[in-house]
Design an enzyme around this catalytic site. Structure first.
Site, mmCIF file in Angstrom:
data_model
loop_
_atom_site.group_PDB
_atom_site.id
_atom_site.type_symbol
_atom_site.label_atom_id
_atom_site.label_comp_id
_atom_site.label_asym_id
_atom_site.label_seq_id
_atom_site.Cartn_x
_atom_site.Cartn_y
_atom_site.Cartn_z
ATOM 1 N N HIS A 36 50.680 6.511 -48.513
ATOM 2 C CA HIS A 36 49.693 6.331 -49.581
ATOM 3 C C HIS A 36 49.506 4.842 -49.859
ATOM 4 C CE1 HIS A 36 48.935 5.850 -54.053
ATOM 5 N NE2 HIS A 36 47.887 6.560 -53.693
ATOM 6 N N ASN A 37 48.241 4.419 -50.037
ATOM 7 C CA ASN A 37 47.963 3.000 -50.298
ATOM 8 C C ASN A 37 48.803 2.104 -49.397
ATOM 9 O OD1 ASN A 37 46.191 3.872 -52.219
ATOM 10 N ND2 ASN A 37 47.328 3.095 -53.990
ATOM 11 N N GLU A 40 46.322 4.831 -45.125
ATOM 12 C CA GLU A 40 45.191 4.831 -46.051
ATOM 13 C C GLU A 40 44.573 3.444 -46.155
ATOM 14 O OE1 GLU A 40 44.015 6.315 -50.569
ATOM 15 O OE2 GLU A 40 46.128 6.061 -50.037
ATOM 16 N N ASP A 60 41.735 1.624 -48.620
ATOM 17 C CA ASP A 60 40.806 1.610 -49.752
ATOM 18 C C ASP A 60 39.834 0.453 -49.538
ATOM 19 O OD1 ASP A 60 42.247 3.673 -50.738
ATOM 20 O OD2 ASP A 60 43.130 2.587 -52.421
ATOM 21 N N HIS A 88 43.564 -2.289 -53.814
ATOM 22 C CA HIS A 88 43.574 -1.204 -54.792
ATOM 23 C C HIS A 88 42.570 -1.530 -55.884
ATOM 24 C CE1 HIS A 88 46.150 1.777 -57.335
ATOM 25 N NE2 HIS A 88 45.162 2.366 -56.710
ATOM 26 N N GLU A 134 39.033 5.490 -48.028
ATOM 27 C CA GLU A 134 38.491 5.660 -49.370
ATOM 28 C C GLU A 134 37.400 4.602 -49.499
ATOM 29 O OE1 GLU A 134 40.246 5.096 -53.759
ATOM 30 O OE2 GLU A 134 41.284 6.627 -52.586
#
Length: 809
Positions: free
Chosen positions: A372-373, A402, A404, A417, A451
Site C-alpha cells: 500500500h502506498n 501502488e 498515486d 500521497h 490511483e
C-alpha cells in the site's frame, strides 16, 4: 526467572549450556556446506587466529596468518586480485547531492567482514559497516541519489551500497569505470562468501569475532578483564567470582593470560550443548556413534520423516565431518550437530524454498503479496517518497505496488500521497525503477495499482512512459487469440506487468468521465471526503492500459455476481473489508472465487501502521495491501505467509476457498474438508547467540523469553510464552512445552517471537520467525531468527521440538 553462570556441564547460566564446539581438524576440512569468508592473502598484514573466518579447531589456535593462507589455497583464493584490491582500498567520491561530493578512503578490514572508511563527523562518528548489513551492491546510477545527482556520462563510474533496514543508501563514484567494476565485483564476492557460510560457520565466526573485539591490546591473548569483556560481547553476564573460577580452570600455565590451547579449552567449555549430547546419546548405539540404522531410527521416530536407508546414507555423506566415521557409514556427534544446523533440519520445510505449487491456475486463485502506498518510506502525512521504496518492496517479492498519480510541474506526472506534505517523485522514475527490479527475485507478474488524479495531457504522458519503458512486458491486450472468460495464470504471465485502474466503458471514445479514485481523500474529514468524490475525465490511452484489473465501485455481493465481469474488481478500505469478513464471510469468499479483491489500510493510519491480514486471507481476498515500510508484527506475518513457494509472491489458495460448492465460513466452522483438527506440540528448548540490543553498552544483556503464536481462523488464534531468563542471550535454555489445538491447519501460521523482558516498560523485540503450519517440519528443529526488518540475524536461532499430529476424535 532464572539466572546463573556459564559452565562445562551444569545449568548455571539460566539453566543453559553452550553451542556445541568444533573440535576437529576434519571439520574445517569438510566439504559440508563450506563457503569460507575470504581470508587475508599473503603480504597484506598481520592476521590473528580469530580473523580466519571459519571454525576454530586445534590448528587455528596459533598466531599469525599461516592458517588464513592455507584457507586461501584450499578455496583457490590465494592472492585473489579482487580481495587484495579491497584490502588495500582506495579513494571514492561519496555523493549526497550535486554540491556535496567528497573524496573518502574506503577499504576492507582484515576480518574480511568489515569495511572501514574516513569520516569527518565529530558526533555519532562511526567509521565502519559490516558486510552483514549490506543488502546489495548496484553498479551504475541505479539509486535515486545517483540518478538525480550525477550525469548519465558517469554511469559506468557509479555504484551504490544498499543496506538492510532504513539505513541510507551509500552512493559512490570511482575514478574510472574499471575501478568501479572492481569494487562491485570484489564486494559481491565477499558478500557471496559471507552469505554462503553454514549456520554453524556463522556461529563460530561470530564467537571468534567477539573474542577479537575483546582483545583490546591485540596480543593474541586473553586476560581476565578481556574475558569478562568477551562474555559481555556475547550477551552473558556473570559475577566476578565465577569469571575468575572459569579463567583459572583454563589458565593451565598460571600465567594470568589465556593463549593457544588454553583459549581453545575455554572455547570448548563455552560452546558445549548438553541438549544435543542427550539427543545424540539416545540414538548413538553403535560404538558411541550413530550407525545408518541408528540415524534412520532417529529420522523415523523423532523427525517423523519418510526416511529410508538410502536417505540416511545421503545425510552421512553430506554432513559427516570425520572421514573415518564416514567410511564406516557412521555419523559422529560433530556430524550430527552439523546436520541439525542445516536446512535439512530447519523448522521450515526445505522443499518449500522453491516454487512447488501449481502456477497454472487463474490469477484470482492466489494470494498476491501486495503493498500500500509503496512510494512512502515513513508516515502518510509528511514522510518522504522514494523510488527506493519500490525497489525494496519488489526485492521482497511484492507483486502488487501502488502509484498515486498527480499532475506535476513542467507537465510531468508525479507520485505522492495527495492532500498531504509527503514529498513527490517522478512517475517516469518510478516506472523505470519498477522495470529494472520487478523480476530480480520472482519471475511472476507484477500488478501496477494506479490511483489516477491527473489531467488528460499528463494521463497520456503516463501511458507513454509505461509503453516506452515497459515495452512488450506490459499487457495491453488479452492473452491468447480468443476473448477470455477468466484470468490467465501466473505461469502465462511470467515477466509481465498488469495495470489496475479505471477503464472507459465505451472503448471507442477518446475520453470520458469516470469516478475519481478516492483513497487519498480518506485522510480528510468525512465531509471533505464526500466532496472530493468527484468525477474526472479519463484518457483512452491510459484506459487501454487496463485489461485484467478494471477498478469498479462495490455495490454488494449480489450486484457483483449478476453484473460484473471477471476482470472488474473492487478495492475495500480496511473497516469495510473487516465488516464483510465478520458478518458476510461466506458471501465474501464466494465473491473472491471469481473476482479479485484489494484491501487497503484505513486512512486514519497516518503512522503507516497495519491491520492484521489473516482475517482477509481467511475470506479469500487476494490483494491484501500493507505498508511495507512498517516492520512490525503484521508485516512479519505477511512475510511468513509468502515464505513458501519459493517466496515468489504468489500462494495458491486452499481448495475450499476456490471451490464454488464450498460452504466454508471461518467464523462458524461446520464439517467439511477444511476441518482437519490437529494438535501442535511445541517444546522450546534453547536459543543460541541472540543479538545484543544495545551494542554501545557493555552491560546491556538481554533477559530473553519466547512466545509462540498461532494465527488462523478465530477459533485457532492463540499465544503462549516461556518464563524469562536473566542476563543470558548467548545460550539460554527453557525446556518448556506448549500445546495448541488447530481446527483448520491449512489456514494457520505459527510465529516464534523472542523478546527482551523488561519489568518497567514494553518488552523489546530480539527476533522472530513466522511460517505456515503446512510448511512446518516435525521433530528437533532449528528456528532461524529475523530482525524487525525481516532480515536474517547471523548465527542466532532457537532450538525446538515440534510435533503436529492428528487430534484424537
Amino acid at each position: 526467572m532464572q539466572s546463573g553462570r556459564v559452565h562445562e556441564r551444569t545449568r548455571r547460566t539460566g539453566g543453559a549450556v553452550g553451542v556445541a564446539c568444533t573440535r576437529t581438524t576434519e571439520r574445517a576440512r569438510s566439504d559440508v556446506g563450506t563457503s569460507e569468508v575470504l581470508p587475508l592473502p599473503r603480504g597484506t598484514g598481520r592476521v590473528f587466529w580469530w580473523d580466519c573466518g571459519l571454525s576454530a579447531p586445534a590448528h587455528v589456535w596459533s598466531e599469525g596468518g599461516m592458517e588464513a593462507n592455507g584457507l586461501a589455497e584450499k578455496s583457490g583464493l590465494e592472492n585473489d586480485r579482487d580481495l587484495n584490491f579491497l584490502l588495500i582500498g582506495g579513494f571514492l567520491t561519496k555523493v549526497r547531492s550535486r554540491s556535496w561530493q567528497k573524496s573518502r578512503l574506503y577499504r576492507l578490514q582484515e576480518d574480511c567482514k568489515t569495511v572501514w572508511h574516513e569520516s569527518e563527523k565529530v558526533v555519532n562518528r562511526k567509521q565502519t559497516f559490516s558486510i552483514d548489513e549490506v543488502e546489495s551492491v548496484r553498479h551504475g546510477r541505479q539509486s535515486e541519489g545517483l540518478s538525480k545527482h550525477t550525469d548519465p556520462a558517469e554511469e559506468a563510474r557509479c555504484f551504490s551500497i544498499v543496506f538492510r533496514g532504513r539505513k541510507k543508501v551509500l552512493d559512490l563514484m570511482a575514478s574510472d569505470p574499471q575501478e568501479a567494476e572492481q569494487w562491485v565485483k570484489g564486494l559481491n564476492k565477499v558478500i557471496s562468501n559471507v552469505r554462503g557460510l553454514s549456520r554453524q560457520q556463522k556461529s563460530e565466526h561470530w564467537i571468534i569475532n567477539c573474542m577479537r573485539k575483546a582483545d583490546k591490546n591485540e596480543d593474541n591473548k586473553m586476560n581476565l578483564k578481556e574475558l569478562k569483556r568477551f562474555l559481555g560481547h556475547i550477551n552473558i553476564e556473570v559475577d566476578n567470582a565465577y569469571a575468575e573460577e572459569l579463567f583459572k580452570k583454563c589458565d593451565h600455565s598460571n600465567s594470568g593470560t589465556l593463549e593457544d590451547e588454553e583459549i581453545r579449552h575455554f572455547y570448548e567449555l563455552l560452546t558445549e550443548r548438553e541438549e544435543i549430547e542427550v539427543i545424540y546419546g539416545k540414538y548413538a548405539g553403535t560404538d558411541g556413534q550413530m550407525s545408518v540404522k541408528d540415524l534412520l531410527n532417529f529420522l523415523l521416530n523423532e523427525e517423523r520423516e519418510a526416511a529410508t536407508t538410502v536417505g540416511a546414507l545421503r545425510l552421512i555423506d553430506k554432513y559427516e565431518v570425520d572421514e573415518t566415521a564416514k567410511q564406516r557409514k557412521h555419523m559422529s556427534k560433530d556430524g550430527f550437530l552439523m546436520y541439525l544446523q542445516h536446512d535439512d533440519c530447519s523448522i521450515f520445510n526445505p522443499a518449500h524454498k522453491k516454487v512447488y505449487q501449481d502456477m497454472t491456475q487463474p490469477l484470482h486463485h492466489y494470494y498476491i503479496s501486495s503493498s500500500h502506498n509503496t512510494y512512502l518510506t515513513k508516515d502518510q502525512l509528511k514522510g518522504p517518497s522514494s523510488t527506493e521504496a519500490y525497489i525494496r518492496a519488489l526485492m521482497k517479492s511484492c507483486r502488487c505496488v501502488e502509484l498515486d498519480c498527480w499532475d506535476g510541474a513542467n507537465g510531468e506526472p508525479v507520485v505522492f500521497h495527495g492532500y498531504t506534505l509527503t514529498s513527490k517523485i517522478s512517475f517516469r522514475d518510478v516506472i523505470k525503477a519498477i522495470k529494472d527490479f520487478a523480476f530480480k527475485t520472482s519471475e511472476y507478474p507484477v500488478i501496477l495499482s494506479l490511483e489516477n488524479h491527473c489531467s488528460l495531457p499528463q494521463q497520456r504522458l503516463m501511458a507513454h512512459h509505461m509503453i516506452s519503458i515497459l515495452g512488450d512486458a506490459l499487457v495491453t491486450r488479452p492473452i491468447g487469440s480468443n476473448w477470455p472468460t477468466t484470468f490467465p495464470s501466473p505461469e502465462e504471465l511470467k515477466g509481465k506487468f498488469l495495470v489496475k485502474g479505471k477503464r472507459l466503458n465505451n472503448p471507442a471514445m477518446e475520453e470520458d468521465t469516470v469516478s475519481e479514485e478516492d483513497e487519498a481523500a480518506e485522510v480528510e474529514s468525512e465531509q471533505e471526503a464526500k466532496r472530493k468524490k468527484s468525477k474526472i475525465k479519463l484518457a483512452k490511452e491510459l484506459s487501454d492500459m487496463v485489461v485484467y484489473c478494471k477498478s469498479v465501485h462495490f455495490n454488494g455481493f449480489e450486484h457483483a455476481r449478476d453484473n460484473l465481469k471477471f476482470y472488474e474488481m473492487s478495492s475495500f478500505k480496511e473497516s469495510k473489508a473487516f465488516n464483510l469478513a465478520n458478518n458476510s464471510a461466506s458471501a465474501f469468499i464466494h465473491h473472491n472465487m471469481d473476482k479479485l479483491s484489494r484491501i487497503y489500510p484505513a486512512g486514519s493510519r497516518t503512522d503507516s501502521s497495519n491491520y492484521n491480514p489473516v482475517s482477509m486471507w481467511n475470506a479469500g481476498c487476494q490483494i491484501v495491501a500493507l505498508n511495507f515500510q512498517t516492520p512490525k508484527k503484521e508485516m512479519h506475518i505477511n512475510q511468513g505467509r509468502f515464505l513458501p513457494n519459493g517466496a515468489c509472491g504468489y500462494i495458491l489458495k486452499e481448495d475450499f476457498l476456490r471451490d464454488p460448492s464450498s460452504d466454508f465460513d471461518p467464523n462458524v466452522l461446520s464439517r467439511g474438508p477444511w476441518l482437519t483438527p490437529k494438535m501442535l506440540n511445541v517444546m522450546v528448548i534453547s536459543a543460541q547467540q541472540l543479538p545484543k540490543l544495545n551494542e554501545e553498552k557493555q552491560k546491556s544483556i538481554v533477559d530473553p523469553l519466547v512466545r509462540v503464536e498461532v494465527y488462523g481462523v478465530p477459533a485457532d488464534n492463540a499465544s503462549k510464552q516461556t518464563h524469562y531468563i536473566e542476563n543470558n542471550g548467548f545460550n539460554p535454555v527453557w525446556n518448556e512445552r506448549f500445546q495448541f489445538s488447530v481446527l483448520v491447519p491449512e489456514l494457520a501460521l505459527v510465529r516464534f517471537v523472542v523478546e527482551d523482558h523488561d519489568t518497567t516498560s514494553q518488552n523489546d523485540l530480539v527476533g522472530h520467525f513466522c511460517l505456515p503450519l503446512t510448511s512446518l517440519q516435525n521433530g528437533y528443529r532449528h528456528v532461524p531468527l529475523l530482525n524487525k526488518n525481516g532480515d536474517a540475524i547471523a548465527a542466532s536461532g532457537l532450538f525446538v521440538h515440534v510435533m503436529l499430529l492428528d487430534a484424537e476424535s
